[in-house]
Design a protein around this motif. Structure first.
Motif, PDB file in Angstrom:
ATOM      1  N   CYS A   1       2.756   8.153  10.815  1.00  0.00           N
ATOM      2  CA  CYS A   1       3.053   7.165   9.784  1.00  0.00           C
ATOM      3  C   CYS A   1       3.940   6.095  10.406  1.00  0.00           C
ATOM      4  O   CYS A   1       5.111   6.345  10.693  1.00  0.00           O
ATOM      5  CB  CYS A   1       3.752   7.856   8.617  1.00  0.00           C
ATOM      6  N   THR A   2       3.388   4.925  10.639  1.00  0.00           N
ATOM      7  CA  THR A   2       4.145   3.833  11.252  1.00  0.00           C
ATOM      8  C   THR A   2       4.117   2.619  10.330  1.00  0.00           C
ATOM      9  O   THR A   2       3.250   1.753  10.457  1.00  0.00           O
ATOM     10  CB  THR A   2       3.572   3.471  12.636  1.00  0.00           C
ATOM     11  N   PRO A   3       5.040   2.569   9.393  1.00  0.00           N
ATOM     12  CA  PRO A   3       5.035   1.461   8.429  1.00  0.00           C
ATOM     13  C   PRO A   3       5.429   0.138   9.068  1.00  0.00           C
ATOM     14  O   PRO A   3       6.214   0.093  10.013  1.00  0.00           O
ATOM     15  CB  PRO A   3       6.081   1.898   7.403  1.00  0.00           C
ATOM     16  N   LYS A   4       4.885  -0.933   8.518  1.00  0.00           N
ATOM     17  CA  LYS A   4       5.267  -2.272   8.975  1.00  0.00           C
ATOM     18  C   LYS A   4       6.678  -2.606   8.512  1.00  0.00           C
ATOM     19  O   LYS A   4       7.384  -3.360   9.159  1.00  0.00           O
ATOM     20  CB  LYS A   4       4.273  -3.304   8.447  1.00  0.00           C
ATOM     21  N   ASN A   5       7.065  -2.045   7.378  1.00  0.00           N
ATOM     22  CA  ASN A   5       8.390  -2.299   6.827  1.00  0.00           C
ATOM     23  C   ASN A   5       9.046  -0.950   6.492  1.00  0.00           C
ATOM     24  O   ASN A   5       8.947  -0.472   5.361  1.00  0.00           O
ATOM     25  CB  ASN A   5       8.264  -3.179   5.583  1.00  0.00           C
TER      26      ASN A   5
ATOM     27  N   HIS B   1       0.843  -1.184   0.000  1.00  0.00           N
ATOM     28  CA  HIS B   1       0.000   0.000   0.000  1.00  0.00           C
ATOM     29  C   HIS B   1       0.883   1.241   0.000  1.00  0.00           C
ATOM     30  O   HIS B   1       1.719   1.406   0.879  1.00  0.00           O
ATOM     31  CB  HIS B   1      -0.917  -0.052   1.210  1.00  0.00           C
ATOM     32  N   LEU B   2       0.683   2.125  -0.954  1.00  0.00           N
ATOM     33  CA  LEU B   2       1.564   3.280  -1.119  1.00  0.00           C
ATOM     34  C   LEU B   2       1.037   4.568  -0.502  1.00  0.00           C
ATOM     35  O   LEU B   2       1.756   5.570  -0.470  1.00  0.00           O
ATOM     36  CB  LEU B   2       1.845   3.515  -2.607  1.00  0.00           C
ATOM     37  N   LEU B   3      -0.170   4.571   0.024  1.00  0.00           N
ATOM     38  CA  LEU B   3      -0.711   5.792   0.604  1.00  0.00           C
ATOM     39  C   LEU B   3       0.170   6.358   1.726  1.00  0.00           C
ATOM     40  O   LEU B   3       0.414   7.562   1.755  1.00  0.00           O
ATOM     41  CB  LEU B   3      -2.141   5.574   1.099  1.00  0.00           C
ATOM     42  N   PRO B   4       0.706   5.550   2.652  1.00  0.00           N
ATOM     43  CA  PRO B   4       1.561   6.107   3.700  1.00  0.00           C
ATOM     44  C   PRO B   4       2.803   6.812   3.146  1.00  0.00           C
ATOM     45  O   PRO B   4       3.197   7.865   3.658  1.00  0.00           O
ATOM     46  CB  PRO B   4       1.950   4.894   4.546  1.00  0.00           C
ATOM     47  N   VAL B   5       3.423   6.280   2.110  1.00  0.00           N
ATOM     48  CA  VAL B   5       4.622   6.926   1.569  1.00  0.00           C
ATOM     49  C   VAL B   5       4.257   8.217   0.838  1.00  0.00           C
ATOM     50  O   VAL B   5       5.009   9.188   0.879  1.00  0.00           O
ATOM     51  CB  VAL B   5       5.465   5.975   0.696  1.00  0.00           C
ATOM     52  N   VAL B   6       3.096   8.254   0.221  1.00  0.00           N
ATOM     53  CA  VAL B   6       2.643   9.494  -0.423  1.00  0.00           C
ATOM     54  C   VAL B   6       2.377  10.548   0.645  1.00  0.00           C
ATOM     55  O   VAL B   6       2.756  11.713   0.496  1.00  0.00           O
ATOM     56  CB  VAL B   6       1.383   9.243  -1.293  1.00  0.00           C
ATOM     57  N   LYS B   7       1.775  10.147   1.748  1.00  0.00           N
ATOM     58  CA  LYS B   7       1.524  11.053   2.867  1.00  0.00           C
ATOM     59  C   LYS B   7       2.854  11.572   3.438  1.00  0.00           C
ATOM     60  O   LYS B   7       2.993  12.761   3.709  1.00  0.00           O
ATOM     61  CB  LYS B   7       0.721  10.319   3.939  1.00  0.00           C
ATOM     62  N   LEU B   8       3.825  10.691   3.588  1.00  0.00           N
ATOM     63  CA  LEU B   8       5.143  11.087   4.087  1.00  0.00           C
ATOM     64  C   LEU B   8       5.821  12.049   3.113  1.00  0.00           C
ATOM     65  O   LEU B   8       6.348  13.088   3.514  1.00  0.00           O
ATOM     66  CB  LEU B   8       6.018   9.850   4.308  1.00  0.00           C
TER      67      LEU B   8
END
Length: 73
Positions: free
Chosen positions: A44-48, A1-8
């Motif tokens: 933003c707390t990614p699993k990886n 899922h790329l939404l978190p990286v776009v938000k970052l």
């Protein structure tokens, strides 16, 4: 899922490093010291995190290319 990286990436929008070049200001990349604080502030707390950083760098490289091309004309 790329939404978190776009938000970052969006949260880092004012964190660009630049240098003076022969043609004027050149975008060189993001200020990586801002990545972790922005991650905390945007929750933003990614699993990886390593993979997220790879995605962020891919977006950064493309943005640097586009930003520097846009200045040329």
């Amino acid at each position: 899922h790329l939404l978190p990286v776009v938000k970052l990436f969006s949260g880092l929008r004012s964190q660009w490093r630049t240098a003076a070049g022969m043609g004027g200001l050149v975008f060189t990349g993001l200020d990586y010291s801002a990545v972790e604080p922005v991650m905390r502030m945007t929750r933003c707390t990614p699993k990886n995190p390593e993979r997220m950083f790879e995605h962020l760098r891919t977006m950064e490289m493309e943005a640097v290319r586009v930003l520097n091309e846009a200045k040329r004309g």
